[in-house]
Design a protein around this motif. Structure first.
Motif, PDB file in Angstrom:
ATOM      1  N   MET A  80       0.839  -1.204   0.000  1.00 12.70           N
ATOM      2  CA  MET A  80       0.000   0.000   0.000  1.00 12.70           C
ATOM      3  C   MET A  80       0.875   1.256   0.000  1.00 12.70           C
ATOM      4  O   MET A  80       0.585   2.223  -0.711  1.00 12.70           O
ATOM      5  CB  MET A  80      -0.906   0.035   1.228  1.00 12.70           C
ATOM      6  CG  MET A  80      -2.133  -0.794   1.150  1.00 12.70           C
ATOM      7  SD  MET A  80      -3.282  -0.149  -0.073  1.00 12.70           S
ATOM      8  CE  MET A  80      -3.780  -1.698  -0.757  1.00 12.70           C
ATOM      9  N   ASN A  81       1.919   1.240   0.788  1.00 12.03           N
ATOM     10  CA  ASN A  81       2.820   2.385   0.862  1.00 12.03           C
ATOM     11  C   ASN A  81       3.460   2.651  -0.504  1.00 12.03           C
ATOM     12  O   ASN A  81       3.508   3.787  -0.963  1.00 12.03           O
ATOM     13  CB  ASN A  81       3.887   2.142   1.927  1.00 12.03           C
ATOM     14  CG  ASN A  81       4.827   3.312   2.066  1.00 12.03           C
ATOM     15  OD1 ASN A  81       4.427   4.460   2.103  1.00 12.03           O
ATOM     16  ND2 ASN A  81       6.107   3.005   2.137  1.00 12.03           N
ATOM     17  N   ARG A  82       3.931   1.593  -1.163  1.00  8.02           N
ATOM     18  CA  ARG A  82       4.564   1.747  -2.475  1.00  8.02           C
ATOM     19  C   ARG A  82       3.592   2.288  -3.508  1.00  8.02           C
ATOM     20  O   ARG A  82       3.925   3.199  -4.267  1.00  8.02           O
ATOM     21  CB  ARG A  82       5.054   0.407  -2.990  1.00  8.02           C
ATOM     22  CG  ARG A  82       6.365  -0.056  -2.643  1.00  8.02           C
ATOM     23  CD  ARG A  82       7.466   0.848  -3.109  1.00  8.02           C
ATOM     24  NE  ARG A  82       8.642   0.062  -2.888  1.00  8.02           N
ATOM     25  CZ  ARG A  82       9.694   0.069  -3.637  1.00  8.02           C
ATOM     26  NH1 ARG A  82       9.776   0.878  -4.644  1.00  8.02           N
ATOM     27  NH2 ARG A  82      10.694  -0.700  -3.367  1.00  8.02           N
ATOM     28  N   LEU A  83       2.410   1.686  -3.557  1.00 11.07           N
ATOM     29  CA  LEU A  83       1.424   2.122  -4.550  1.00 11.07           C
ATOM     30  C   LEU A  83       0.938   3.545  -4.287  1.00 11.07           C
ATOM     31  O   LEU A  83       0.718   4.317  -5.221  1.00 11.07           O
ATOM     32  CB  LEU A  83       0.252   1.137  -4.592  1.00 11.07           C
ATOM     33  CG  LEU A  83       0.602  -0.266  -5.097  1.00 11.07           C
ATOM     34  CD1 LEU A  83      -0.575  -1.213  -4.895  1.00 11.07           C
ATOM     35  CD2 LEU A  83       1.048  -0.246  -6.548  1.00 11.07           C
ATOM     36  N   ALA A  84       0.787   3.894  -3.016  1.00 14.36           N
ATOM     37  CA  ALA A  84       0.389   5.263  -2.671  1.00 14.36           C
ATOM     38  C   ALA A  84       1.482   6.254  -3.039  1.00 14.36           C
ATOM     39  O   ALA A  84       1.194   7.355  -3.523  1.00 14.36           O
ATOM     40  CB  ALA A  84       0.043   5.357  -1.189  1.00 14.36           C
ATOM     41  N   THR A  85       2.725   5.866  -2.826  1.00 19.77           N
ATOM     42  CA  THR A  85       3.850   6.730  -3.198  1.00 19.77           C
ATOM     43  C   THR A  85       3.867   6.957  -4.700  1.00 19.77           C
ATOM     44  O   THR A  85       4.052   8.087  -5.171  1.00 19.77           O
ATOM     45  CB  THR A  85       5.178   6.111  -2.724  1.00 19.77           C
ATOM     46  OG1 THR A  85       5.148   6.001  -1.298  1.00 19.77           O
ATOM     47  CG2 THR A  85       6.368   6.953  -3.148  1.00 19.77           C
ATOM     48  N   GLU A  86       3.650   5.888  -5.455  1.00 20.05           N
ATOM     49  CA  GLU A  86       3.607   6.004  -6.912  1.00 20.05           C
ATOM     50  C   GLU A  86       2.462   6.916  -7.361  1.00 20.05           C
ATOM     51  O   GLU A  86       2.627   7.754  -8.246  1.00 20.05           O
ATOM     52  CB  GLU A  86       3.449   4.610  -7.517  1.00 20.05           C
ATOM     53  CG  GLU A  86       3.506   4.587  -9.022  1.00 20.05           C
ATOM     54  CD  GLU A  86       3.420   3.178  -9.555  1.00 20.05           C
ATOM     55  OE1 GLU A  86       2.292   2.758  -9.904  1.00 20.05           O
ATOM     56  OE2 GLU A  86       4.448   2.502  -9.621  1.00 20.05           O
ATOM     57  N   LEU A  87       1.314   6.766  -6.724  1.00 18.75           N
ATOM     58  CA  LEU A  87       0.165   7.613  -7.055  1.00 18.75           C
ATOM     59  C   LEU A  87       0.432   9.068  -6.684  1.00 18.75           C
ATOM     60  O   LEU A  87       0.078   9.983  -7.439  1.00 18.75           O
ATOM     61  CB  LEU A  87      -1.096   7.101  -6.362  1.00 18.75           C
ATOM     62  CG  LEU A  87      -2.382   7.872  -6.632  1.00 18.75           C
ATOM     63  CD1 LEU A  87      -2.710   7.900  -8.128  1.00 18.75           C
ATOM     64  CD2 LEU A  87      -3.529   7.284  -5.835  1.00 18.75           C
ATOM     65  N   GLU A  88       1.056   9.286  -5.549  1.00 19.32           N
ATOM     66  CA  GLU A  88       1.400  10.656  -5.147  1.00 19.32           C
ATOM     67  C   GLU A  88       2.269  11.328  -6.207  1.00 19.32           C
ATOM     68  O   GLU A  88       2.027  12.479  -6.595  1.00 19.32           O
ATOM     69  CB  GLU A  88       2.132  10.654  -3.806  1.00 19.32           C
ATOM     70  CG  GLU A  88       2.609  12.030  -3.396  1.00 19.32           C
ATOM     71  CD  GLU A  88       3.635  12.017  -2.271  1.00 19.32           C
ATOM     72  OE1 GLU A  88       4.073  13.124  -1.887  1.00 19.32           O
ATOM     73  OE2 GLU A  88       4.021  10.938  -1.790  1.00 19.32           O
ATOM     74  N   ILE A  89       3.263  10.609  -6.682  1.00 20.57           N
ATOM     75  CA  ILE A  89       4.145  11.160  -7.715  1.00 20.57           C
ATOM     76  C   ILE A  89       3.348  11.475  -8.976  1.00 20.57           C
ATOM     77  O   ILE A  89       3.516  12.541  -9.582  1.00 20.57           O
ATOM     78  CB  ILE A  89       5.297  10.175  -8.013  1.00 20.57           C
ATOM     79  CG1 ILE A  89       6.238  10.108  -6.805  1.00 20.57           C
ATOM     80  CG2 ILE A  89       6.062  10.578  -9.276  1.00 20.57           C
ATOM     81  CD1 ILE A  89       7.207   8.936  -6.826  1.00 20.57           C
ATOM     82  N   SER A  90       2.459  10.582  -9.349  1.00 18.55           N
ATOM     83  CA  SER A  90       1.635  10.808 -10.541  1.00 18.55           C
ATOM     84  C   SER A  90       0.753  12.040 -10.387  1.00 18.55           C
ATOM     85  O   SER A  90       0.595  12.818 -11.339  1.00 18.55           O
ATOM     86  CB  SER A  90       0.760   9.585 -10.821  1.00 18.55           C
ATOM     87  OG  SER A  90       1.560   8.468 -11.144  1.00 18.55           O
ATOM     88  N   ILE A  91       0.181  12.220  -9.209  1.00 21.18           N
ATOM     89  CA  ILE A  91      -0.654  13.406  -8.972  1.00 21.18           C
ATOM     90  C   ILE A  91       0.191  14.668  -9.094  1.00 21.18           C
ATOM     91  O   ILE A  91      -0.220  15.648  -9.721  1.00 21.18           O
ATOM     92  CB  ILE A  91      -1.339  13.332  -7.589  1.00 21.18           C
ATOM     93  CG1 ILE A  91      -2.388  12.213  -7.567  1.00 21.18           C
ATOM     94  CG2 ILE A  91      -1.997  14.677  -7.236  1.00 21.18           C
ATOM     95  CD1 ILE A  91      -2.937  11.897  -6.180  1.00 21.18           C
ATOM     96  N   ARG A  92       1.374  14.638  -8.512  1.00 19.83           N
ATOM     97  CA  ARG A  92       2.254  15.815  -8.562  1.00 19.83           C
ATOM     98  C   ARG A  92       2.671  16.160  -9.999  1.00 19.83           C
ATOM     99  O   ARG A  92       2.942  17.319 -10.305  1.00 19.83           O
ATOM    100  CB  ARG A  92       3.486  15.599  -7.702  1.00 19.83           C
ATOM    101  CG  ARG A  92       3.182  15.589  -6.221  1.00 19.83           C
ATOM    102  CD  ARG A  92       4.456  15.481  -5.383  1.00 19.83           C
ATOM    103  NE  ARG A  92       4.172  15.285  -3.992  1.00 19.83           N
ATOM    104  CZ  ARG A  92       3.797  16.230  -3.137  1.00 19.83           C
ATOM    105  NH1 ARG A  92       3.650  17.464  -3.562  1.00 19.83           N
ATOM    106  NH2 ARG A  92       3.564  15.953  -1.869  1.00 19.83           N
ATOM    107  N   LEU A  93       2.719  15.156 -10.865  1.00 19.86           N
ATOM    108  CA  LEU A  93       3.150  15.384 -12.244  1.00 19.86           C
ATOM    109  C   LEU A  93       2.018  15.842 -13.168  1.00 19.86           C
ATOM    110  O   LEU A  93       2.274  16.219 -14.315  1.00 19.86           O
ATOM    111  CB  LEU A  93       3.789  14.107 -12.808  1.00 19.86           C
ATOM    112  CG  LEU A  93       5.115  13.700 -12.166  1.00 19.86           C
ATOM    113  CD1 LEU A  93       5.564  12.353 -12.700  1.00 19.86           C
ATOM    114  CD2 LEU A  93       6.174  14.769 -12.407  1.00 19.86           C
TER     115      LEU A  93
END
Length: 126
Positions: A80-93
């Motif tokens: 969950m932490n990894r996938l949330a981190t990936e999603l956070e980066i995508s949102i920021r981009l």
């Protein structure tokens, strides 16, 4: 989606809760309550991500993903932490909120691991 060992092997890192328990003087009750709270809120947190994407609310999406990422890290829910981190980066981009719907596949990937994460955490609670 990305292939992470954390999402194909164990969904939870046992050492995180063991270390937290040691820091708290070995108190099982606090850890159990902490895990239960995470488990109860996990579906709500993921649902909040879905709602934010549907409403194209980038601020709520960011708040929701940070909540998911942080809480997952604290209980050792490594997938969950990894996938949330990936999603956070995508949102920021993203250039703007109008593109939030492009991230639906990432949120659906998170959905795939909710029940497994809950199951692993519930088996660890004594």
């Amino acid at each position: 989606m990305s292939e992470y060992d954390e999402c194909t092997d164990a969904l939870v890192d046992r050492t995180v809760l063991t270390e937290l328990q040691a820091e708290l003087g070995g108190d099982h009750a606090i850890i159990n309550t902490f895990v239960r709270n995470y488990v109860e809120l996990l579906p709500w947190r993921v649902g909040r991500l879905h709602r934010a994407l549907e409403k194209l609310d980038i601020d709520d999406a960011m708040d929701a993903v940070l909540s998911l990422k942080t809480s997952s890290h604290m209980v050792g829910a490594i997938c969950m932490n990894r996938l949330a981190t990936e999603l956070e980066i995508s949102i920021r981009l993203l250039p703007n909120a109008d593109h939030l719907d492009e991230l639906a596949a990432q949120v659906h990937e998170i959905d795939r691991f909710v029940s497994g994460t809950i199951q692993e955490l519930e088996t660890k609670v004594e």
